[in-house]
Design a protein around this motif. Structure first.
Motif: not given
Length: 552
Positions: A384-408
């Protein structure tokens, strides 16, 4: 003192929605016409171009005094006063409407969605409350009736946005939503159709959610006649919302047709001859149907209860994803997501939305971990942020866990395979990597980049505007690396499936095969030559349908 603003600008038959339709009894129709006549008189005063603000307020005050006193010199006030005497309904609702008309005199703009909703509580909801009171309906009908009235009001605001601005100097589209165009003037610039379309669609998403809440109204009504009118009104609201999605109300007048009205009337009549049934499951099923998602194939392979539960989860995901992807300002998106957090907190008490009630049912039947729904909302807040950037692999993993892992994690419990939790999380991350690769340009247009900045930096790419980053040839090399990780993820999923119940996991397998084909097509196309969002071919879809028809 005269309060006349001239001949009424509208008659009941000029309105989009039924005012006092013939399905109502003569007694109730007369009461509704009295309420309508009073409201039209007040509205015409507030809109009168020849009157100044002070004179308008004076006349509205006089109209209220006449209503309270039953002054026969003001026929509209006297008739509604008689209705109050007969039905104990009309006075309080009309006074709320008068507050809205006074607001129209002094307020011409609305800052945000919350302000607009507060206005609708005065300008629209009292109409539904009056109808309920006149018919002696129960308080349980108030919530869905309010949702319907608010939806109707906002639909009218969208429909009349050009006329309201040109003739009344009023705009009911929130200021902050229009600022995406740079200014109010730019928003109404005829050539700015694309940007305006995004805002209208985001507002219609909110309206459609209100109509969904209103869908249960007929179930709460004891009067068969009022039930028929409510069914017809809901049908017309959906039709007008659909028409507003297809055309631009700044450029042309959009309204329901006579055929729409006739079909809605027939739906209403049918509603009087059969008892109303729970509408919530129809709402979530309709969300799935409208989505066109390939996941529908997997859902259809489930038994009725599991399918109903997965529809609830999907509808929740769709609702919050639409918020994150919509054109509302970031702060508004966060407010809408907070509303969903409150709904999740009400799941085991009294959820207020059809999706919430269906989600509560699924949660009870299949012991769904509600914290996974909150995790998804965490991911949507990132989007929902006006601008989205992920700093590193940890943030990528956390984002994927939240938006996709939760659904699974939610889905495998509905499938009846809670032991597949790790499989679901790993597959979710893999599917999300494919999503990121597929939507690179679409995301960049929204100033979103999900490939970690740390990976880009390894190739000498520093943060920059998203479209600049994704156009750099070095960006394609990072995509290749991410695609390799997705390939490895699919291989891990294949290995895990050898130890799991493939038949029960058939919906997940179909989803996995769909995304594997997307990755195949992306790699065949190449990462440096992207021409819009990739879509599967008819042959791909036929393959998936064939897979869906076979045992797992």
């Amino acid at each position: 003192m005269s309060i006349d603003a001239g001949q009424p600008s509208k008659r009941p038959r000029d309105e989009n929605f039924p005012v006092a339709s013939l399905v109502l009894s003569r007694e109730h129709r007369d009461a509704v016409l009295a309420f309508y006549g009073f409201a039209r008189t007040a509205d015409d005063i507030a809109d009168a171009p020849e009157l100044g603000a002070a004179e308008k307020l004076t006349r509205l005050d006089a109209l209220e005094q006449a209503l309270v006193a039953g002054d026969t010199d003001i026929p509209e006030a006297a008739r509604l006063h008689a209705v109050e005497t007969r039905h104990e309904a009309g006075l309080s609702q009309a006074r709320d409407l008068l507050r809205a008309f006074r607001q129209d005199v002094v307020k011409a703009r609305y800052h945000d969605w919350a302000e607009l909703i507060d206005y609708c509580r005065l300008s629209a909801n009292p109409v539904g409350r009056f109808l309920l009171a006149v018919h002696g309906e129960r308080g349980s009908a108030h919530g869905p009736a309010d949702a319907l009235c608010t939806a109707l009001q906002i639909l009218n605001h969208l429909q009349d946005c050009r006329k309201d601005r040109e003739h009344l100097g009023r705009i009911y589209i929130p200021i902050r939503w229009m600022l995406g165009a740079g200014s109010e003037k730019a928003f109404f610039e005829p050539s700015h159709t694309g940007m305006r379309r995004d805002v209208f669609d985001a507002m219609l998403d909110r309206v459609d959610a209100l109509i969904d809440q209103a869908q249960s109204l007929p179930e709460h009504l004891q009067s068969r006649r009022l039930r028929a009118q409510s069914i017809a009104t809901i049908a017309l609201a959906r039709r007008l919302s659909g028409r507003l999605r297809q055309a631009d109300p700044v450029l042309e007048r959009i309204q329901v047709s006579k055929a729409d009205i006739g079909m809605a009337f027939l739906q209403g009549v049918r509603g009087t001859v059969r008892a109303p049934s729970s509408s919530d499951r129809h709402v979530t099923a309709a969300v799935v149907r409208r989505s066109g998602s390939s996941f529908r194939l997997g859902m259809q392979s489930l038994g009725p209860e599991r399918r109903r539960a997965i529809h609830a989860v999907y509808a929740f995901c769709r609702a919050v994803d639409d918020i994150a992807d919509g054109a509302a300002p970031a702060s508004e998106k966060r407010a809408f997501l907070r509303e969903w957090r409150r709904e999740l907190d009400r799941l085991h008490r009294a959820p207020e939305t059809p999706i919430g009630r269906e989600l509560a049912r699924a949660s009870t039947l299949f012991k769904l971990p509600v914290e996974e729904c909150h995790a998804l909302l965490d991911g949507m807040e990132t989007d929902s942020a006006d601008r989205v950037r992920l700093a590193g692999d940890y943030e990528l993993g956390l984002y994927g866990r939240r938006v996709a892992g939760s659904v699974g994690a939610l889905s495998i419990r509905i499938f009846g395979v809670p032991s597949a939790h790790d499989f679901a999380l790993n597959l979710g991350r893999t599917l999300q990597l494919v999503n990121i690769l597929r939507d690179v340009d679409e995301d960049a247009a929204c100033e979103r980049v999900y490939i970690p900045l740390s990976r880009l930096a390894q190739l000498g790419l520093q943060d920059a505007p998203a479209v600049t980053l994704v156009a750099d040839p070095r960006f394609a090399r990072v995509c290749e690396t991410l695609a390799g990780e997705a390939r490895a993820g699919f291989a891990d999923a294949d290995a895990a499936l050898a130890r799991l119940d493939r038949r029960a996991l058939k919906p997940a397998i179909l989803m996995m095969e769909n995304y594997r084909r997307v990755l195949d097509r992306l790699q065949a196309r190449g990462w440096g030559v992207r021409q819009g969002r990739l879509r599967l071919s008819a042959a791909d879809r036929l393959h998936l349908i064939t897979r869906a028809m076979r045992p797992a």
